[in-house]
Design an enzyme around this catalytic site. Structure first.
Site, PDB file in Angstrom:
ATOM      1  N   GLY A 362       0.815  -1.215   0.000  1.00  0.00           N
ATOM      2  CA  GLY A 362       0.000   0.000   0.000  1.00  0.00           C
ATOM      3  C   GLY A 362       0.843   1.258   0.000  1.00  0.00           C
ATOM      4  O   GLY A 362       2.075   1.201  -0.099  1.00  0.00           O
ATOM      5  N   ALA A 416      -4.420   7.655 -10.489  1.00  0.00           N
ATOM      6  CA  ALA A 416      -3.969   8.855 -11.197  1.00  0.00           C
ATOM      7  C   ALA A 416      -5.127   9.666 -11.775  1.00  0.00           C
ATOM      8  O   ALA A 416      -5.224  10.881 -11.581  1.00  0.00           O
ATOM      9  CB  ALA A 416      -3.016   8.442 -12.313  1.00  0.00           C
ATOM     10  N   HIS A 544     -19.034  -4.950 -35.331  1.00  0.00           N
ATOM     11  CA  HIS A 544     -18.730  -6.373 -35.287  1.00  0.00           C
ATOM     12  C   HIS A 544     -17.569  -6.672 -36.235  1.00  0.00           C
ATOM     13  O   HIS A 544     -17.555  -6.154 -37.343  1.00  0.00           O
ATOM     14  CB  HIS A 544     -19.953  -7.191 -35.708  1.00  0.00           C
ATOM     15  CG  HIS A 544     -19.672  -8.660 -35.778  1.00  0.00           C
ATOM     16  ND1 HIS A 544     -19.556  -9.429 -34.630  1.00  0.00           N
ATOM     17  CD2 HIS A 544     -19.444  -9.486 -36.833  1.00  0.00           C
ATOM     18  CE1 HIS A 544     -19.290 -10.674 -34.991  1.00  0.00           C
ATOM     19  NE2 HIS A 544     -19.215 -10.737 -36.323  1.00  0.00           N
TER      20      HIS A 544
HETATM   21  C1  LIG Z   1       3.834   1.049  -9.227  1.00  0.00           C
HETATM   22  C2  LIG Z   1       2.607   1.912  -9.346  1.00  0.00           C
HETATM   23  C3  LIG Z   1       1.763   1.766 -10.445  1.00  0.00           C
HETATM   24  C4  LIG Z   1       0.633   2.557 -10.556  1.00  0.00           C
HETATM   25  N1  LIG Z   1      -0.164   2.379 -11.638  1.00  0.00           N
HETATM   26  C5  LIG Z   1      -1.275   3.125 -11.775  1.00  0.00           C
HETATM   27  C6  LIG Z   1      -2.093   2.987 -12.917  1.00  0.00           C
HETATM   28  O1  LIG Z   1      -1.829   2.177 -13.802  1.00  0.00           O
HETATM   29  N2  LIG Z   1      -3.187   3.778 -13.026  1.00  0.00           N
HETATM   30  C7  LIG Z   1      -3.514   4.684 -12.042  1.00  0.00           C
HETATM   31  O2  LIG Z   1      -4.521   5.366 -12.176  1.00  0.00           O
HETATM   32  N3  LIG Z   1      -2.739   4.846 -10.954  1.00  0.00           N
HETATM   33  C8  LIG Z   1      -1.632   4.100 -10.801  1.00  0.00           C
HETATM   34  N4  LIG Z   1      -0.831   4.289  -9.707  1.00  0.00           N
HETATM   35  C9  LIG Z   1      -1.233   5.270  -8.684  1.00  0.00           C
HETATM   36  C10 LIG Z   1      -0.882   6.675  -9.134  1.00  0.00           C
HETATM   37  O3  LIG Z   1       0.492   6.744  -9.413  1.00  0.00           O
HETATM   38  C11 LIG Z   1      -1.262   7.690  -8.065  1.00  0.00           C
HETATM   39  O4  LIG Z   1      -2.608   7.500  -7.700  1.00  0.00           O
HETATM   40  C12 LIG Z   1      -1.084   9.098  -8.571  1.00  0.00           C
HETATM   41  O5  LIG Z   1       0.263   9.311  -8.903  1.00  0.00           O
HETATM   42  C13 LIG Z   1      -1.514  10.114  -7.519  1.00  0.00           C
HETATM   43  O6  LIG Z   1      -1.331  11.385  -8.045  1.00  0.00           O
HETATM   44  P1  LIG Z   1      -1.139  12.655  -7.092  1.00  0.00           P
HETATM   45  O7  LIG Z   1      -1.068  13.832  -8.011  1.00  0.00           O
HETATM   46  O8  LIG Z   1      -2.150  12.638  -6.027  1.00  0.00           O
HETATM   47  O9  LIG Z   1       0.257  12.437  -6.365  1.00  0.00           O
HETATM   48  P2  LIG Z   1       1.714  12.137  -6.887  1.00  0.00           P
HETATM   49  O10 LIG Z   1       1.720  11.602  -8.249  1.00  0.00           O
HETATM   50  O11 LIG Z   1       2.364  11.308  -5.828  1.00  0.00           O
HETATM   51  O12 LIG Z   1       2.385  13.570  -6.959  1.00  0.00           O
HETATM   52  C14 LIG Z   1       2.621  14.343  -5.827  1.00  0.00           C
HETATM   53  C15 LIG Z   1       3.719  15.335  -6.135  1.00  0.00           C
HETATM   54  O13 LIG Z   1       3.829  16.256  -5.058  1.00  0.00           O
HETATM   55  C16 LIG Z   1       5.200  16.505  -4.785  1.00  0.00           C
HETATM   56  N5  LIG Z   1       5.268  16.980  -3.398  1.00  0.00           N
HETATM   57  C17 LIG Z   1       4.987  16.282  -2.278  1.00  0.00           C
HETATM   58  N6  LIG Z   1       5.081  17.094  -1.198  1.00  0.00           N
HETATM   59  C18 LIG Z   1       5.422  18.317  -1.656  1.00  0.00           C
HETATM   60  C19 LIG Z   1       5.636  19.582  -1.035  1.00  0.00           C
HETATM   61  N7  LIG Z   1       5.477  19.760   0.275  1.00  0.00           N
HETATM   62  N8  LIG Z   1       5.989  20.621  -1.821  1.00  0.00           N
HETATM   63  C20 LIG Z   1       6.119  20.478  -3.160  1.00  0.00           C
HETATM   64  N9  LIG Z   1       5.912  19.313  -3.803  1.00  0.00           N
HETATM   65  C21 LIG Z   1       5.559  18.249  -3.061  1.00  0.00           C
HETATM   66  C22 LIG Z   1       5.861  15.166  -5.030  1.00  0.00           C
HETATM   67  O14 LIG Z   1       7.247  15.331  -5.274  1.00  0.00           O
HETATM   68  C23 LIG Z   1       5.096  14.686  -6.262  1.00  0.00           C
HETATM   69  O15 LIG Z   1       5.703  15.129  -7.439  1.00  0.00           O
HETATM   70  C24 LIG Z   1       0.331   3.525  -9.566  1.00  0.00           C
HETATM   71  C25 LIG Z   1       1.187   3.693  -8.467  1.00  0.00           C
HETATM   72  C26 LIG Z   1       2.302   2.902  -8.358  1.00  0.00           C
HETATM   73  C27 LIG Z   1       3.216   3.098  -7.182  1.00  0.00           C
END
Ligand SMILES: Cc1cc2nc3c(=O)[nH]c(=O)nc-3n(C[C@H](O)[C@H](O)[C@H](O)COP(=O)(O)OP(=O)(O)OC[C@H]3O[C@@H](n4cnc5c(N)ncnc54)[C@H](O)[C@@H]3O)c2cc1C
Length: 576
Positions: A362, A416, A544
């Site tokens: 997780g 994502a 189809h």
């Molecule tokens: C191996 C793997 C495979 C995955 N495959 C899929 C998939 O196929 N399809 C799907 O939908 N999801 C997938 N996911 C999940 C997906 O990656 C996440 O749900 C998504 O990235 C979340 O997006 P977010 O913008 O919330 O956060 P994130 O993508 O984690 O981005 C957060 C950003 O904030 C920045 N940050 C954090 N704190 C600070 C701060 N205080 N100041 C400035 N910057 C900061 C970080 O550096 C980062 O760049 C996968 C995850 C993993 C680990």
């Protein structure tokens, strides 16, 4: 329904077994990758002219469903002594897919926008998640096919033994991440989003501080702040990660080596996708799952079929109902040691010795150091509490004016596209149009071979809801074995299942396991999002022979009661 959506499907698979309070570093990438951004400070204070002015006027005048709230917000800012003119309309902390989606939409709405990023643009999905993992899965799919003699023979194809070059495969994943990161960065720069490099935090209502180690912090003001700081891998206590023989998805995606025998701790969608990659590239896999069955986040029937197709015929064994209590990396000639205990009794069961262990237990929200205490917000196991409009809630459960949180950091649905959709929804509200994202219509997919996808409720969730609310539930199913296109591809393994209300024709959930399931789910998710009933869509025509006929059959096979409704729009005959 919303509350159920939070804890269902892949979203729950991502965080099923305990989410740590918070992580301790900016991200898994080294801080040295925090490169200076092209920050232009000139004229920041002048930005409330032009387009932004129009937006500001819109907001002071009650507009849309949140008009009243807008008025209150302006007043609240004055009472709190918060700034009354702003550097930006919107500042987003975190440039992952959630932040990126919000930024693009904000500019489209005429909002002056900045995004603060502490590491590299693209966040988890682009750099350490969806993107590189799908590149590896593209290779595993082809390897699987090219090494499946039986499958090829059935198609009349003969090929010499397929081999792969590990470094080239790793390069493919890395190059793809680099390319998509560039695309994301350029797409924001091109439309005038200011990308500010540094770790951001909230220092007061509508005030953000950001900075890089070794440089003076900078402070900016924004009418609205969106937290989009994402998540990091959760590693349970007792597990020692060395990044070489015991590692998380962050390391595994670099594909530095292919272990002969790898234990994967956790059988959610990340663990399952990696089992697809590793077995295709020649590893043997042992799953360690704390709950009583593999793939606990899936609809049970789909889970059972997945076990028959994705686990049993492959070099995979598993231990369920056990916790990996202690994992020690390989050292001094000794392999990785994994101490297993019974989840319920906590009795030691056995110690496994393997070449490597992937920890896929997780993800933890990355919300430490955000300064939320300054606006009286208390995180819940690290997640930022939000309402259905992603507005942050304070310790008393009240909305914090002008503060939103999207994506993995709020834990509603750790995917994502959910992060991005939440970002767009927030911007709609900021621009004066009420918008609530229906999480029940957000699809999820697991990109194994074949794929698994889902939207809405699982059958047990739907039955529990039906019992509570007093309605009937029916289930329709179709097999890929009856689909011409799937059979032409010699890929007849698969099932589509729909859970629905026979009285109203409402679609409660759809689950698919089969070829291109991740693409097929959208007909169902769009129907749910648009509020279409089965009666609306069962007469839609599908080309189809296509895989989409699997869903066509599914909708047509539903048994609806005579009074099941057709939505107004669909009922009107159209002359052509
Ligand atoms: C191996 C793997 C495979 C995955 N495959 C899929 C998939 O196929 N399809 C799907 O939908 N999801 C997938 N996911 C999940 C997906 O990656 C996440 O749900 C998504 O990235 C979340 O997006 P977010 O913008 O919330 O956060 P994130 O993508 O984690 O981005 C957060 C950003 O904030 C920045 N940050 C954090 N704190 C600070 C701060 N205080 N100041 C400035 N910057 C900061 C970080 O550096 C980062 O760049 C996968 C995850 C993993 C680990």
């Amino acid at each position: 329904m919303e509350a159920m959506a939070v804890s269902r499907g892949l979203a729950s698979a991502v965080r099923f077994d305990g989410v740590a309070s918070s992580a301790s570093s900016c991200s898994s990438s080294s801080s040295s990758s925090c490169v200076p951004a092209l920050v232009s400070y000139s004229g920041l204070k002048r930005i409330n002219a032009g387009v932004s002015k129009v937006v500001r006027e819109l907001r002071v005048a009650p507009a849309g469903a949140r008009g009243g709230v807008r008025g209150l917000r302006v007043e609240a800012a004055a009472v709190n002594g918060a700034p009354q003119s702003f550097d930006y309309d919107v500042v987003i902390i975190g440039a992952g897919v959630g932040g990126h989606g919000a930024a693009l939409h904000a500019v489209e709405k005429g909002l002056k926008t900045a995004i603060v990023e502490g590491d590299v643009v693209g966040g988890t999905c682009v750099n350490r998640g969806c993107v590189p993992s799908k590149a590896l899965l593209a290779v595993s799919g082809r390897m699987r096919e090219l090494r499946d003699e039986h499958h090829l023979k059935a198609l009349g194809i003969q090929v010499a033994a397929a081999e792969y070059d590990r470094q080239a495969v790793a390069d493919h994943a890395n190059n793809l991440a680099t390319k998509i990161r560039g695309n994301l960065t350029n797409s924001m720069k091109a439309i005038g989003v200011d990308i500010l490099t540094g770790v951001g935090s909230v220092v007061a209502p509508q005030v953000v501080k950001y900075g890089r180690i070794g440089f003076a912090d900078k402070t900016i003001t924004a009418r609205d702040i969106i937290i989009a700081t994402g998540s990091v891998p959760f590693v349970p206590p007792g597990i020692e990660v060395d990044g070489k023989t015991v590692f998380t998805s962050d390391h595994a995606l670099k594909l530095e080596w292919i272990p002969e025998w790898i234990a994967i701790v956790g059988s959610g969608y990340i663990g399952l996708e990696f089992s697809d990659v590793y077995t295709a590239l020649g590893s043997e896999v042992t799953f360690i799952e704390a709950l009583d069955g593999l793939m606990p986040g899936f609809d049970p029937e789909i889970g059972k079929l997945a076990q028959r197709i994705l686990i049993n015929p492959r070099k995979i064994d598993y231990h369920v109902g056990v916790l990996a209590k202690k994992i020690t990396p390989a050292k001094n000639g000794k392999p990785v040691q994994i101490e297993l205990v019974d989840t319920k009794t906590k009795e030691v069961k056995e110690t496994l010795e393997v070449d490597a262990a992937l920890i896929a237990t997780g993800r933890s929200p990355f919300t430490k150091g955000l300064g939320l205490e300054k606006v009286n917000v208390v995180t819940q196991r690290g997640f930022v509490p939000v309402d259905e409009r992603m507005q942050v809630l304070d310790a008393e459960g009240n909305k914090v004016p002008n503060l939103f949180c999207i994506g993995d950091a709020n834990g509603k649905m750790m995917l994502a596209h959910a992060a991005s959709a939440q970002g767009i929804s927030v911007i709609e509200q900021i621009a004066g149009r009420d918008n609530v994202l229906n999480h029940n219509s957000v699809p999820a997919a697991c990109f194994t071979h074949p794929e698994i996808s889902m939207v809405g409720l699982t059958e047990p969730q739907a039955r529990a809801l039906a019992e509570k609310e007093g309605f009937k539930v029916s289930v329709a199913k179709t097999s890929f074995k009856a689909n011409t296109k799937a059979l032409a591809e010699n890929e007849g393994d698969g099932l589509a299942k729909m859970i629905y209300r026979p009285d109203t024709g409402e679609i409660l959930g759809v689950h698919i396991l089969g070829l291109h399931a991740a693409d097929l789910i959208h007909e169902a998710s769009n129907a749910i999002a648009m509020g279409n009933t089965i009666k609306d869509i069962k007469f839609a025509v599908h080309a189809h022979p296509t895989l989409s006929e699997v869903l066509d059959e599914l909708f047509k096979s539903a048994h609806l009661e005579d009074h099941a409704v057709v939505s107004e729009k669909a009922a009107e005959p159209v002359a052509v």
